[in-house]
Design a protein around this motif. Structure first.
Motif, PDB file in Angstrom:
ATOM      1  N   UNK A  46      -1.420  17.294  -8.638  1.00 27.88           N
ATOM      2  CA  UNK A  46      -0.679  17.073  -7.398  1.00 27.88           C
ATOM      3  C   UNK A  46      -1.231  15.858  -6.645  1.00 27.88           C
ATOM      4  N   UNK A  47      -2.559  15.720  -6.633  1.00 29.28           N
ATOM      5  CA  UNK A  47      -3.184  14.573  -5.960  1.00 29.28           C
ATOM      6  C   UNK A  47      -2.771  13.260  -6.616  1.00 29.28           C
ATOM      7  N   UNK A  48      -2.806  13.219  -7.957  1.00 29.42           N
ATOM      8  CA  UNK A  48      -2.461  11.969  -8.641  1.00 29.42           C
ATOM      9  C   UNK A  48      -0.978  11.663  -8.511  1.00 29.42           C
ATOM     10  N   UNK A  49      -0.178  12.697  -8.512  1.00 27.02           N
ATOM     11  CA  UNK A  49       1.265  12.510  -8.311  1.00 27.02           C
ATOM     12  C   UNK A  49       1.521  11.853  -6.958  1.00 27.02           C
ATOM     13  N   UNK A  50       0.798  12.324  -5.933  1.00 29.23           N
ATOM     14  CA  UNK A  50       0.931  11.755  -4.589  1.00 29.23           C
ATOM     15  C   UNK A  50       0.442  10.315  -4.562  1.00 29.23           C
ATOM     16  N   UNK A  51      -0.667  10.064  -5.231  1.00 31.47           N
ATOM     17  CA  UNK A  51      -1.212   8.700  -5.281  1.00 31.47           C
ATOM     18  C   UNK A  51      -0.227   7.738  -5.935  1.00 31.47           C
ATOM     19  N   UNK A  52       0.491   8.228  -6.962  1.00 30.86           N
ATOM     20  CA  UNK A  52       1.438   7.377  -7.680  1.00 30.86           C
ATOM     21  C   UNK A  52       2.692   7.066  -6.867  1.00 30.86           C
ATOM     22  N   UNK A  53       2.832   7.727  -5.719  1.00 33.42           N
ATOM     23  CA  UNK A  53       3.973   7.454  -4.838  1.00 33.42           C
ATOM     24  C   UNK A  53       3.584   6.597  -3.642  1.00 33.42           C
ATOM     25  N   UNK A  54       2.284   6.385  -3.443  1.00 31.17           N
ATOM     26  CA  UNK A  54       1.774   5.770  -2.217  1.00 31.17           C
ATOM     27  C   UNK A  54       1.475   4.284  -2.407  1.00 31.17           C
ATOM     28  N   UNK A  55       1.741   3.511  -1.364  1.00 31.20           N
ATOM     29  CA  UNK A  55       1.455   2.069  -1.348  1.00 31.20           C
ATOM     30  C   UNK A  55       0.537   1.745  -0.166  1.00 31.20           C
ATOM     31  N   UNK A  56      -0.185   0.647  -0.289  1.00 27.17           N
ATOM     32  CA  UNK A  56      -0.752   0.010   0.893  1.00 27.17           C
ATOM     33  C   UNK A  56       0.308  -0.962   1.403  1.00 27.17           C
ATOM     34  N   UNK A  57       0.530  -0.964   2.707  1.00 26.22           N
ATOM     35  CA  UNK A  57       1.546  -1.809   3.322  1.00 26.22           C
ATOM     36  C   UNK A  57       0.866  -2.914   4.120  1.00 26.22           C
ATOM     37  N   UNK A  58       1.202  -4.174   3.821  1.00 23.26           N
ATOM     38  CA  UNK A  58       0.684  -5.324   4.538  1.00 23.26           C
ATOM     39  C   UNK A  58       1.828  -5.986   5.285  1.00 23.26           C
ATOM     40  N   UNK A  59       1.643  -6.137   6.599  1.00 18.07           N
ATOM     41  CA  UNK A  59       2.670  -6.772   7.429  1.00 18.07           C
ATOM     42  C   UNK A  59       1.974  -7.705   8.406  1.00 18.07           C
ATOM     43  N   UNK A  60       1.795  -8.951   8.005  1.00 21.20           N
ATOM     44  CA  UNK A  60       1.025  -9.877   8.837  1.00 21.20           C
ATOM     45  C   UNK A  60      -0.420  -9.409   8.923  1.00 21.20           C
ATOM     46  N   UNK A  61      -0.920  -9.246  10.154  1.00 25.05           N
ATOM     47  CA  UNK A  61      -2.300  -8.800  10.337  1.00 25.05           C
ATOM     48  C   UNK A  61      -2.410  -7.279  10.273  1.00 25.05           C
ATOM     49  N   UNK A  62      -1.298  -6.582  10.179  1.00 29.97           N
ATOM     50  CA  UNK A  62      -1.288  -5.122  10.178  1.00 29.97           C
ATOM     51  C   UNK A  62      -1.476  -4.572   8.768  1.00 29.97           C
ATOM     52  N   UNK A  63      -2.237  -3.474   8.676  1.00 38.74           N
ATOM     53  CA  UNK A  63      -2.480  -2.783   7.414  1.00 38.74           C
ATOM     54  C   UNK A  63      -2.195  -1.305   7.612  1.00 38.74           C
ATOM     55  N   UNK A  64      -1.457  -0.723   6.683  1.00 39.38           N
ATOM     56  CA  UNK A  64      -1.146   0.693   6.778  1.00 39.38           C
ATOM     57  C   UNK A  64      -0.805   1.244   5.406  1.00 39.38           C
ATOM     58  N   UNK A  65      -0.081   2.353   5.392  1.00 39.81           N
ATOM     59  CA  UNK A  65       0.286   3.019   4.153  1.00 39.81           C
ATOM     60  C   UNK A  65       1.786   3.302   4.164  1.00 39.81           C
TER      61      UNK A  65
END
Length: 243
Positions: free
Chosen positions: A1-20
């Protein structure tokens, strides 16, 4: 379940902002918090200022266009500009979800904006107003926009939207004032080279401003009593279905 969730998740970069963010409903849609992509928004003219960059755990980089944002509910729906890579997972929403104290959940994201994707287990510690819920888990800056799933079904019940800690607003205000002070001292030091007994007070003023800003940034990054805030997935689902 953890790896399944990881395979759906991205790091999001928007200018100076960092999120998920995470793939949701369809293989071309990605969801995150509105505040994560705020640097790419021109709210006055109601247009976007560029594409968000999405990074997978394996380092693949994709571009996504912002299609829908909601400032009040703090979510954004984006559309990929290219095909989703093989091996990636698209999460689906839970239906008729209501926050229940003690419900086991898993959330994922990129805390502190680091490159390492972390998955964590937690529970809902309390239902909150407007469908939000308190998460008893280590939510940090950078987790914003990450998915929250039911630990049993794997279905999305919400997204991480904030972390809660005492006097958070005051800490942000202090950080802003420290940045202003540093800018003032930096400008003042250009015209000041007073040295008494070998001590350069212009250089000292600049060092003081830099040190104060570093301290406030450390306070903000590491203030975490282990409580996060989850936003319910149902309004996001309705917005995503319209895209």
């Amino acid at each position: 379940m953890h790896q399944n969730l990881a395979n759906a998740t991205f790091q999001v970069l928007a200018g100076v902002s960092r999120g998920s963010g995470f793939s949701f409903l369809r293989d071309d849609l990605v969801v995150t918090n509105c505040h994560v992509v705020m640097p790419l928004l021109d709210l006055v003219n109601k247009k976007t200022l560029g594409l968000a960059t999405l990074i997978t755990e394996s380092g693949q980089r994709l571009q996504a266009q912002i299609k829908c944002v909601n400032l009040d509910d703090d979510y954004a729906v984006m559309q990929l500009m290219e095909s989703l890579p093989s091996g990636r997972v698209v999460l689906q929403p839970a239906t008729d979800f209501s926050p229940t104290r003690g419900l086991r959940l898993i959330f994922a994201g990129y805390p502190h904006g680091y490159e390492e994707l972390l998955t964590s287990e937690a529970i809902i510690s309390a239902p909150l107003k407007t469908g939000k819920f308190a998460i008893d888990g280590m939510v940090n800056g950078g987790n914003s926009g990450g998915p929250i799933i039911d630990a049993e079904s794997g279905l999305v019940i919400g997204l991480v939207t904030a972390r809660r800690y005492a006097s958070g607003e005051k800490a942000e205000q202090l950080q802003e004032e420290a940045a202003q002070l540093r800018a003032y001292l930096e400008e003042a030091s250009k015209n000041m080279s007073v040295a008494i007994m070998g001590v350069d007070f212009g250089k000292m003023a600049d060092m003081f401003g830099r040190s104060l800003q570093v301290i406030t940034e450390l306070m903000n990054l590491n203030a975490n009593p282990g409580i996060g805030i989850g936003y319910p997935i149902s309004p996001v689902t309705e917005a995503a279905k319209k895209q």
